[in-house]
Design an enzyme around this catalytic site. Structure first.
Site, mmCIF file in Angstrom:
data_model
loop_
_atom_site.group_PDB
_atom_site.id
_atom_site.type_symbol
_atom_site.label_atom_id
_atom_site.label_comp_id
_atom_site.label_asym_id
_atom_site.label_seq_id
_atom_site.Cartn_x
_atom_site.Cartn_y
_atom_site.Cartn_z
ATOM 1 C CB ALA A 8 -0.961 -0.102 1.272
ATOM 2 C CB CYS A 9 1.879 3.567 -2.401
ATOM 3 S SG CYS A 9 0.802 4.004 -3.754
ATOM 4 C CB THR A 10 1.286 8.072 0.157
ATOM 5 O OG1 THR A 10 2.098 8.218 -1.132
ATOM 6 C CG2 THR A 10 2.376 8.089 1.210
ATOM 7 C CB THR A 16 -0.252 -0.020 -4.389
ATOM 8 O OG1 THR A 16 -0.608 1.092 -3.435
ATOM 9 C CG2 THR A 16 -0.836 -1.287 -3.477
#
Length: 104
Positions: A8-10, A16
């Site tokens: 999960a990325c920002t 992601t």
């Protein structure tokens, strides 16, 4: 070895999925069973089952943000890294997972 995890990325878009792909490819090269759940802007995809989590040797969290469902990994060996590490050095990362499992 059986690896499960979450990426999960920002922003919840590109990194992601890139992290997921890089981790899965690196693990499969070593003959590992691997499944990486993604948590992004369109929700949870490739969701891990309770059985997959239970049978995993190690959990990899390649995350830049708080994820949902982290409590399901309680009692498991967990390695947590930023998505950037999974993207830039997936082979080293998977090798590190092997070291952690071997060091029981």
């Amino acid at each position: 070895m059986k690896i499960v995890g979450v990426s999960a990325c920002t922003v919840g878009i590109a990194h992601t999925y890139i992290a997921q792909e890089k981790i899965e490819n690196a693990a499969k090269k070593l003959g590992d069973e691997v499944k990486i759940e993604t948590q992004g802007t369109i929700g949870v995809e490739n969701e891990l089952t309770d059985e997959e989590v239970k049978n995993a040797d190690i959990v990899l969290l390649a995350v830049d943000v708080k994820i949902s469902g982290e409590e399901r990994f309680a009692g498991k060996r967990i390695v947590k890294v930023p998505t950037e590490v999974a993207i830039k050095s997936p082979n080293k990362l998977v090798a590190k997972l092997h070291e952690v499992v071997a060091a029981k």
